[in-house]
Design a protein around this motif. Sequence first.
Motif, PDB file in Angstrom:
ATOM      1  N   ALA A 297      30.036 -13.084   2.063  1.00 25.95           N
ATOM      2  CA  ALA A 297      31.396 -13.572   2.296  1.00 25.95           C
ATOM      3  C   ALA A 297      31.790 -13.431   3.764  1.00 25.95           C
ATOM      4  CB  ALA A 297      32.379 -12.818   1.405  1.00 25.95           C
ATOM      5  N   VAL A 298      31.506 -12.278   4.347  1.00 25.34           N
ATOM      6  CA  VAL A 298      31.886 -12.044   5.739  1.00 25.34           C
ATOM      7  C   VAL A 298      31.085 -12.944   6.679  1.00 25.34           C
ATOM      8  CG1 VAL A 298      31.922 -10.333   7.598  1.00 25.34           C
ATOM      9  CG2 VAL A 298      32.705  -9.699   5.309  1.00 25.34           C
ATOM     10  N   LEU A 299      29.796 -13.121   6.399  1.00 24.26           N
ATOM     11  CA  LEU A 299      28.979 -14.007   7.232  1.00 24.26           C
ATOM     12  C   LEU A 299      29.554 -15.421   7.242  1.00 24.26           C
ATOM     13  CD1 LEU A 299      26.418 -14.518   8.940  1.00 24.26           C
ATOM     14  CD2 LEU A 299      25.205 -14.969   6.797  1.00 24.26           C
ATOM     15  N   LEU A 300      29.935 -15.924   6.078  1.00 26.06           N
ATOM     16  CA  LEU A 300      30.527 -17.260   6.013  1.00 26.06           C
ATOM     17  C   LEU A 300      31.877 -17.295   6.719  1.00 26.06           C
ATOM     18  CD1 LEU A 300      29.640 -18.145   2.314  1.00 26.06           C
ATOM     19  CD2 LEU A 300      28.684 -19.216   4.361  1.00 26.06           C
ATOM     20  N   TYR A 301      32.654 -16.248   6.559  1.00 23.73           N
ATOM     21  CA  TYR A 301      33.990 -16.175   7.158  1.00 23.73           C
ATOM     22  C   TYR A 301      33.939 -16.224   8.683  1.00 23.73           C
ATOM     23  CZ  TYR A 301      38.319 -13.746   8.628  1.00 23.73           C
ATOM     24  OH  TYR A 301      39.482 -13.368   9.251  1.00 23.73           O
ATOM     25  N   ILE A 302      32.924 -15.592   9.285  1.00 23.97           N
ATOM     26  CA  ILE A 302      32.859 -15.547  10.748  1.00 23.97           C
ATOM     27  C   ILE A 302      32.022 -16.688  11.327  1.00 23.97           C
ATOM     28  CG2 ILE A 302      33.210 -13.052  10.744  1.00 23.97           C
ATOM     29  CD1 ILE A 302      30.252 -12.715  11.507  1.00 23.97           C
ATOM     30  N   GLY A 303      31.654 -17.660  10.487  1.00 29.56           N
ATOM     31  CA  GLY A 303      30.997 -18.854  11.004  1.00 29.56           C
ATOM     32  C   GLY A 303      29.487 -18.833  10.972  1.00 29.56           C
ATOM     33  N   GLY A 304      28.887 -18.049  10.069  1.00 30.77           N
ATOM     34  CA  GLY A 304      27.432 -17.954  10.020  1.00 30.77           C
ATOM     35  C   GLY A 304      26.788 -18.751   8.907  1.00 30.77           C
ATOM     36  N   ARG A 305      27.410 -19.820   8.475  1.00 32.57           N
ATOM     37  CA  ARG A 305      26.885 -20.610   7.358  1.00 32.57           C
ATOM     38  C   ARG A 305      25.462 -21.097   7.615  1.00 32.57           C
ATOM     39  NH1 ARG A 305      29.452 -23.724   3.263  1.00 32.57           N
ATOM     40  NH2 ARG A 305      28.145 -25.421   2.478  1.00 32.57           N
ATOM     41  N   ASP A 306      25.159 -21.465   8.859  1.00 36.84           N
ATOM     42  CA  ASP A 306      23.834 -22.001   9.176  1.00 36.84           C
ATOM     43  C   ASP A 306      22.732 -20.961   9.020  1.00 36.84           C
ATOM     44  OD1 ASP A 306      24.989 -20.654  11.432  1.00 36.84           O
ATOM     45  OD2 ASP A 306      23.418 -21.509  12.694  1.00 36.84           O
ATOM     46  N   LYS A 307      23.090 -19.693   8.905  1.00 33.71           N
ATOM     47  CA  LYS A 307      22.101 -18.630   8.760  1.00 33.71           C
ATOM     48  C   LYS A 307      21.886 -18.211   7.307  1.00 33.71           C
ATOM     49  CE  LYS A 307      22.947 -16.756  13.354  1.00 33.71           C
ATOM     50  NZ  LYS A 307      21.626 -17.207  13.850  1.00 33.71           N
ATOM     51  N   LEU A 308      22.615 -18.826   6.395  1.00 33.50           N
ATOM     52  CA  LEU A 308      22.574 -18.403   4.998  1.00 33.50           C
ATOM     53  C   LEU A 308      21.752 -19.372   4.158  1.00 33.50           C
ATOM     54  CD1 LEU A 308      23.867 -16.310   2.954  1.00 33.50           C
ATOM     55  CD2 LEU A 308      25.493 -18.140   2.428  1.00 33.50           C
ATOM     56  N   SER A 309      20.781 -18.841   3.425  1.00 31.74           N
ATOM     57  CA  SER A 309      20.031 -19.664   2.484  1.00 31.74           C
ATOM     58  C   SER A 309      20.907 -19.981   1.275  1.00 31.74           C
ATOM     59  CB  SER A 309      18.779 -18.925   2.017  1.00 31.74           C
ATOM     60  OG  SER A 309      18.210 -19.576   0.890  1.00 31.74           O
ATOM     61  N   PRO A 310      20.888 -21.224   0.787  1.00 33.92           N
ATOM     62  CA  PRO A 310      21.643 -21.561  -0.431  1.00 33.92           C
ATOM     63  C   PRO A 310      21.245 -20.709  -1.631  1.00 33.92           C
ATOM     64  CG  PRO A 310      20.861 -23.552   0.665  1.00 33.92           C
ATOM     65  CD  PRO A 310      20.209 -22.403   1.357  1.00 33.92           C
ATOM     66  N   GLN A 311      20.033 -20.145  -1.579  1.00 30.78           N
ATOM     67  CA  GLN A 311      19.579 -19.314  -2.693  1.00 30.78           C
ATOM     68  C   GLN A 311      20.491 -18.114  -2.900  1.00 30.78           C
ATOM     69  OE1 GLN A 311      17.054 -19.999  -4.867  1.00 30.78           O
ATOM     70  NE2 GLN A 311      17.869 -18.240  -5.997  1.00 30.78           N
ATOM     71  N   ARG A 312      21.122 -17.645  -1.827  1.00 23.94           N
ATOM     72  CA  ARG A 312      22.016 -16.490  -1.950  1.00 23.94           C
ATOM     73  C   ARG A 312      23.239 -16.840  -2.791  1.00 23.94           C
ATOM     74  NH1 ARG A 312      18.060 -13.171  -0.975  1.00 23.94           N
ATOM     75  NH2 ARG A 312      16.867 -13.986   0.792  1.00 23.94           N
ATOM     76  N   ILE A 313      23.717 -18.061  -2.674  1.00 24.24           N
ATOM     77  CA  ILE A 313      24.847 -18.496  -3.496  1.00 24.24           C
ATOM     78  C   ILE A 313      24.397 -18.672  -4.945  1.00 24.24           C
ATOM     79  CG2 ILE A 313      26.596 -20.279  -3.811  1.00 24.24           C
ATOM     80  CD1 ILE A 313      26.964 -18.536  -1.310  1.00 24.24           C
ATOM     81  N   THR A 314      23.211 -19.232  -5.126  1.00 27.44           N
ATOM     82  CA  THR A 314      22.662 -19.358  -6.479  1.00 27.44           C
ATOM     83  C   THR A 314      22.513 -17.983  -7.125  1.00 27.44           C
ATOM     84  OG1 THR A 314      21.485 -21.393  -5.895  1.00 27.44           O
ATOM     85  CG2 THR A 314      20.696 -20.178  -7.826  1.00 27.44           C
ATOM     86  N   ASN A 315      22.063 -17.000  -6.347  1.00 25.76           N
ATOM     87  CA  ASN A 315      21.917 -15.643  -6.879  1.00 25.76           C
ATOM     88  C   ASN A 315      23.257 -15.085  -7.349  1.00 25.76           C
ATOM     89  OD1 ASN A 315      19.207 -15.736  -6.275  1.00 25.76           O
ATOM     90  ND2 ASN A 315      19.352 -14.449  -4.446  1.00 25.76           N
ATOM     91  N   ILE A 316      24.301 -15.343  -6.579  1.00 29.91           N
ATOM     92  CA  ILE A 316      25.629 -14.867  -6.972  1.00 29.91           C
ATOM     93  C   ILE A 316      26.041 -15.510  -8.294  1.00 29.91           C
ATOM     94  CG2 ILE A 316      28.084 -14.931  -6.366  1.00 29.91           C
ATOM     95  CD1 ILE A 316      27.277 -14.581  -3.444  1.00 29.91           C
ATOM     96  N   ILE A 317      25.850 -16.811  -8.405  1.00 27.32           N
ATOM     97  CA  ILE A 317      26.209 -17.517  -9.643  1.00 27.32           C
ATOM     98  C   ILE A 317      25.429 -16.958 -10.827  1.00 27.32           C
ATOM     99  CG2 ILE A 317      26.105 -19.749 -10.821  1.00 27.32           C
ATOM    100  CD1 ILE A 317      26.565 -21.059  -8.058  1.00 27.32           C
ATOM    101  N   ASN A 318      24.140 -16.730 -10.627  1.00 28.15           N
ATOM    102  CA  ASN A 318      23.269 -16.306 -11.731  1.00 28.15           C
ATOM    103  C   ASN A 318      23.516 -14.871 -12.183  1.00 28.15           C
ATOM    104  OD1 ASN A 318      22.043 -18.801 -11.767  1.00 28.15           O
ATOM    105  ND2 ASN A 318      20.280 -18.172 -10.542  1.00 28.15           N
ATOM    106  N   THR A 319      24.184 -14.075 -11.361  1.00 29.61           N
ATOM    107  CA  THR A 319      24.419 -12.674 -11.726  1.00 29.61           C
ATOM    108  C   THR A 319      25.850 -12.426 -12.188  1.00 29.61           C
ATOM    109  OG1 THR A 319      24.816 -12.170  -9.376  1.00 29.61           O
ATOM    110  CG2 THR A 319      22.600 -11.767 -10.232  1.00 29.61           C
TER     111      THR A 319
END
Length: 300
Positions: free
Chosen positions: A232-254
Motif C-alpha cells: 500500500a505504501v509503495l503504491l501511495y508514494i508512486g512506486g507502482r512500476d516496481k510492483l509485480s501484479p502477482q502481489r495484488i493477486t496474492n492479496i486477493i487470494n489470501t
Amino acid sequence: MQTNKYVLLAAMFYCLFLAACHSSSSNQPGPQPPQHTAPRIQKTDEAAEPAPPHPSLIKAATEKALEYTQKKNKLDPNAALVLHFLNRKFNMGSQYDFSHFYKKYPISDPRGRALERMVNPNVKATAADFGSRYKGTSLVDHLSNTSYMMNCALMCDKIPLPDDYFTLLEQQTQLGRYFLTHAALSLQWLKENGCITDQARADKLQNLQKELLTKLIVEVEQPSDLGMEAVAVLLYIGGRDKLSPQRITNIINTQLPDGGWPLGRNSAKQSHDHATVHALWALLEYANPNAPATTWIVKN
C-alpha cells in the motif's frame, strides 16, 4: 526513558511491535541498526510478471473488505484513520469516515494529538506534544523516534522541523520493516505539507525507500500485515512500476471468508482490522491509478 503508557500508545497506533513479533515467525530479522551501504538496485520486485488480476476480482475483494469494516462497532483506531483517508481519496461514502466509528478522537495523551490532524484540520498541537528524539538503539528508542518523526511531519507546516529531522528519516528508513513504511509515509507527508527544503535529498531518499519497500515485499511472509502495508505504501508514494501484479493477486487470494485479512501466518484464520484496511488500501490504489491526488492532512 518513556513511560509504559507511551510505549503502549506507540504500539497501538503504529503497530510497530509487530516488527518484533513477525521476526520470530518468519525469516525476516527484527529491527536492525541503520546500515549505510547502498542496497542492490532492482527495477521490480523480481517476481515473474504474470497478467494483472482481472478488475472484477479486485472489485469483489474490495467490496468484501468494505463490508467487513461495516460489521465492526469499533474499528481499530489506526485502521479507522487510514480508512478515513481512503474515503476522502476514493469517495466511498460517509459510513467510512472516522466519525462513523468514533464520535470523539479516542486518544487523550498529548503525544497522540498530532495524529488527530489526519481527521481534524483544527487540532492544536505544540512541539512538546511530539515526544522526544532518542539517540539509543533499543526497540523502545526506535518506536519513540517513529512516533516523533510522524508527529513532526503531520504538523511541519505549522511547527518548523528540527534541524536533524532528515537524518532521523534516513536512519528510520534503514531500519526496515514497519520503521521503513512509516518513514516513507512521513516523507510523503512532508511533501504534501510543503515542507521539503532540499528537493534533491528528498528525491534520493524516496527513491531509496521505493527500492527497500520493493525488496521487503518480496522477502516478507505472505499473507502478512507488514507485506500488505508495504504494498500500500509503495503504491501511495508512486512506486507502482516496481510492483509485480502477482502481489495484488496474492492479496486477493489470501482474503478470508469474512472479508478481512490476517496479521500473519500465526493467525492465518483470524481477520485483523489493521491488516484488512491496509490490504484494502493496496487494492484501491492499484485499481485506481488515476484517482485524484489527495493529501492525508486535511487543510482548513
